[in-house]
Write a protein that holds these residues in place. Sequence first.
Motif, PDB file in Angstrom:
ATOM      1  N   GLY A 193       0.817  -1.216   0.000  1.00  0.00           N
ATOM      2  CA  GLY A 193       0.000   0.000   0.000  1.00  0.00           C
ATOM      3  C   GLY A 193       0.845   1.258   0.000  1.00  0.00           C
ATOM      4  N   THR A 194       2.058   1.148  -0.534  1.00  0.00           N
ATOM      5  CA  THR A 194       2.956   2.298  -0.576  1.00  0.00           C
ATOM      6  C   THR A 194       2.396   3.377  -1.485  1.00  0.00           C
ATOM      7  N   ARG A 195       2.429   4.616  -1.019  1.00  0.00           N
ATOM      8  CA  ARG A 195       1.904   5.738  -1.791  1.00  0.00           C
ATOM      9  C   ARG A 195       2.899   6.169  -2.864  1.00  0.00           C
ATOM     10  N   ARG A 196       2.389   6.896  -3.847  1.00  0.00           N
ATOM     11  CA  ARG A 196       3.237   7.353  -4.952  1.00  0.00           C
ATOM     12  C   ARG A 196       4.408   8.196  -4.459  1.00  0.00           C
ATOM     13  N   GLY A 197       4.140   9.152  -3.550  1.00  0.00           N
ATOM     14  CA  GLY A 197       5.206  10.000  -3.034  1.00  0.00           C
ATOM     15  C   GLY A 197       6.240   9.229  -2.241  1.00  0.00           C
ATOM     16  N   GLU A 198       5.782   8.176  -1.532  1.00  0.00           N
ATOM     17  CA  GLU A 198       6.705   7.339  -0.767  1.00  0.00           C
ATOM     18  C   GLU A 198       7.601   6.528  -1.698  1.00  0.00           C
ATOM     19  N   LEU A 199       7.036   6.009  -2.782  1.00  0.00           N
ATOM     20  CA  LEU A 199       7.835   5.277  -3.760  1.00  0.00           C
ATOM     21  C   LEU A 199       8.865   6.193  -4.417  1.00  0.00           C
ATOM     22  N   ALA A 200       8.429   7.409  -4.756  1.00  0.00           N
ATOM     23  CA  ALA A 200       9.341   8.343  -5.425  1.00  0.00           C
ATOM     24  C   ALA A 200      10.480   8.781  -4.513  1.00  0.00           C
ATOM     25  N   GLY A 201      10.242   8.833  -3.202  1.00  0.00           N
ATOM     26  CA  GLY A 201      11.266   9.290  -2.272  1.00  0.00           C
ATOM     27  C   GLY A 201      12.066   8.181  -1.620  1.00  0.00           C
ATOM     28  N   LEU A 202      11.770   6.935  -1.955  1.00  0.00           N
ATOM     29  CA  LEU A 202      12.420   5.800  -1.301  1.00  0.00           C
ATOM     30  C   LEU A 202      13.863   5.646  -1.776  1.00  0.00           C
ATOM     31  N   LYS A 203      14.805   5.548  -0.814  1.00  0.00           N
ATOM     32  CA  LYS A 203      16.224   5.384  -1.130  1.00  0.00           C
ATOM     33  C   LYS A 203      16.747   4.087  -0.523  1.00  0.00           C
ATOM     34  N   TRP A 204      17.813   3.573  -1.102  1.00  0.00           N
ATOM     35  CA  TRP A 204      18.367   2.282  -0.678  1.00  0.00           C
ATOM     36  C   TRP A 204      18.796   2.245   0.784  1.00  0.00           C
ATOM     37  N   PRO A 205      19.325   3.326   1.368  1.00  0.00           N
ATOM     38  CA  PRO A 205      19.689   3.247   2.787  1.00  0.00           C
ATOM     39  C   PRO A 205      18.506   2.955   3.709  1.00  0.00           C
ATOM     40  N   ARG A 206      17.278   3.144   3.210  1.00  0.00           N
ATOM     41  CA  ARG A 206      16.097   2.873   4.032  1.00  0.00           C
ATOM     42  C   ARG A 206      15.511   1.489   3.751  1.00  0.00           C
ATOM     43  N   VAL A 207      16.240   0.698   2.959  1.00  0.00           N
ATOM     44  CA  VAL A 207      15.798  -0.665   2.658  1.00  0.00           C
ATOM     45  C   VAL A 207      16.823  -1.639   3.241  1.00  0.00           C
ATOM     46  N   GLU A 208      16.401  -2.445   4.191  1.00  0.00           N
ATOM     47  CA  GLU A 208      17.291  -3.411   4.830  1.00  0.00           C
ATOM     48  C   GLU A 208      16.843  -4.812   4.431  1.00  0.00           C
ATOM     49  N   LEU A 209      17.379  -5.268   3.306  1.00  0.00           N
ATOM     50  CA  LEU A 209      16.918  -6.538   2.755  1.00  0.00           C
ATOM     51  C   LEU A 209      17.327  -7.726   3.622  1.00  0.00           C
ATOM     52  N   ASP A 210      18.502  -7.642   4.257  1.00  0.00           N
ATOM     53  CA  ASP A 210      18.923  -8.767   5.103  1.00  0.00           C
ATOM     54  C   ASP A 210      17.983  -8.954   6.289  1.00  0.00           C
ATOM     55  N   ARG A 211      17.482  -7.841   6.821  1.00  0.00           N
ATOM     56  CA  ARG A 211      16.539  -7.906   7.938  1.00  0.00           C
ATOM     57  C   ARG A 211      15.095  -8.013   7.476  1.00  0.00           C
ATOM     58  N   GLY A 212      14.865  -7.724   6.201  1.00  0.00           N
ATOM     59  CA  GLY A 212      13.492  -7.755   5.690  1.00  0.00           C
ATOM     60  C   GLY A 212      12.658  -6.601   6.201  1.00  0.00           C
ATOM     61  N   VAL A 213      13.249  -5.387   6.208  1.00  0.00           N
ATOM     62  CA  VAL A 213      12.551  -4.204   6.723  1.00  0.00           C
ATOM     63  C   VAL A 213      12.663  -3.066   5.724  1.00  0.00           C
ATOM     64  N   LEU A 214      11.545  -2.380   5.520  1.00  0.00           N
ATOM     65  CA  LEU A 214      11.479  -1.211   4.652  1.00  0.00           C
ATOM     66  C   LEU A 214      11.038  -0.015   5.497  1.00  0.00           C
ATOM     67  N   LEU A 215      11.838   1.051   5.506  1.00  0.00           N
ATOM     68  CA  LEU A 215      11.529   2.240   6.298  1.00  0.00           C
ATOM     69  C   LEU A 215      10.891   3.303   5.403  1.00  0.00           C
ATOM     70  N   LEU A 216       9.611   3.538   5.607  1.00  0.00           N
ATOM     71  CA  LEU A 216       8.898   4.577   4.847  1.00  0.00           C
ATOM     72  C   LEU A 216       8.882   5.845   5.682  1.00  0.00           C
ATOM     73  N   HIS A 217      10.017   6.512   5.688  1.00  0.00           N
ATOM     74  CA  HIS A 217      10.207   7.705   6.511  1.00  0.00           C
ATOM     75  C   HIS A 217      10.345   8.973   5.671  1.00  0.00           C
ATOM     76  N   TRP A 218      10.144   8.875   4.374  1.00  0.00           N
ATOM     77  CA  TRP A 218      10.405  10.029   3.517  1.00  0.00           C
ATOM     78  C   TRP A 218       9.506   9.952   2.298  1.00  0.00           C
ATOM     79  N   GLN A 219       9.195  11.104   1.713  1.00  0.00           N
ATOM     80  CA  GLN A 219       8.408  11.103   0.489  1.00  0.00           C
ATOM     81  C   GLN A 219       8.861  12.241  -0.416  1.00  0.00           C
ATOM     82  N   ARG A 220       8.554  12.102  -1.669  1.00  0.00           N
ATOM     83  CA  ARG A 220       8.975  13.066  -2.687  1.00  0.00           C
ATOM     84  C   ARG A 220       7.746  13.405  -3.519  1.00  0.00           C
ATOM     85  N   THR A 221       7.480  14.698  -3.672  1.00  0.00           N
ATOM     86  CA  THR A 221       6.293  15.107  -4.415  1.00  0.00           C
ATOM     87  C   THR A 221       6.584  16.398  -5.162  1.00  0.00           C
ATOM     88  N   THR A 222       5.661  16.809  -5.987  1.00  0.00           N
ATOM     89  CA  THR A 222       5.827  18.033  -6.768  1.00  0.00           C
ATOM     90  C   THR A 222       4.813  19.076  -6.332  1.00  0.00           C
TER      91      THR A 222
END
Length: 292
Positions: A202-231
């Motif tokens: 259910g990730t929002r468009r702005g959250e997808l656009a602002g998502l960066k690799w440092p906020r993705v921890e694949l080894d732990r299986g955790v995604l941090l949705l702490h930022w968004q990018r919009t116009t």
Amino acid sequence: MAVYNYRLANGQTRWYFIIDLPPDANGRRRQHKRQGFPNQTAALKAEDQARAAYGRADLGADGSVAAELESWLNERELDVQETTLSNYRDVIRCYLVPDIGGRQLYALDKRVIHDLYKKLLKSGGKNGGPLSPTTVRIVHRILMKAMGDLGVNVEGVRQPRQAERETMGRKGVWTPAQSAKFLKYHADHRLRAAWVLAIVVGTRRGELAGLKWPRVELDRGVLLLHWQRTTTSNGVVEKAPKGKSKRAVALGPALVAELRAHEERQAVEKADAGVLYHDGGYLFCREDGESR
């Protein structure tokens, strides 16, 4: 205070008041007049309310709707998110200033505001077509909020009714079968992982656009949705989401696999682009790394 009366053609008496405004930029005298009150008491009460509203509004020599709303926007820069402020500006610029921008703010009455809403509903949209009731309700809320902050009270203003809908609640929600069909069709799309996150998490468009690799921890299986990018009308804005929208999401094995595949695909794009790649750290960007 002073009020005056006049006689209608049918013999009935009506009352009115006149109060002086600050002179305009050229020093010319300005006044505000309202009439049609059934008795002296009603006219005196309205005059008192108009004077009080004028005093609380602290209007400058201009005092126009356009000037005072611009002043209000400048003040709200202190406590309103940039994206929200941009929406305020767009609504005021597109729907308020063209029709009532030249009027005196404190002298607005419900008839003027209701006429504005009716005009927007009839011909306030693109190419002179009707503006949606939902948008007109947004215009109403922003105007009332601004006037309230400025100390101007207009009694009896009606909020335009909601648009009638055949169904209530969320619209356009796909079934599992529809979602699976969509993802199967886009099995080889370079942004497939974005569609998977949108559907499953259910990730929002702005959250997808602002998502960066440092906020993705694949080894732990955790995604941090702490930022968004919009116009906005002023360009691209990056910021933290509102309230509880800031969250951590647990990723199951299937989502981890999708993101690892996306990471590998992006690594190939980086290698192909070489020094021309603009690495901003975004998960979802163009082939050359650009995110705009």
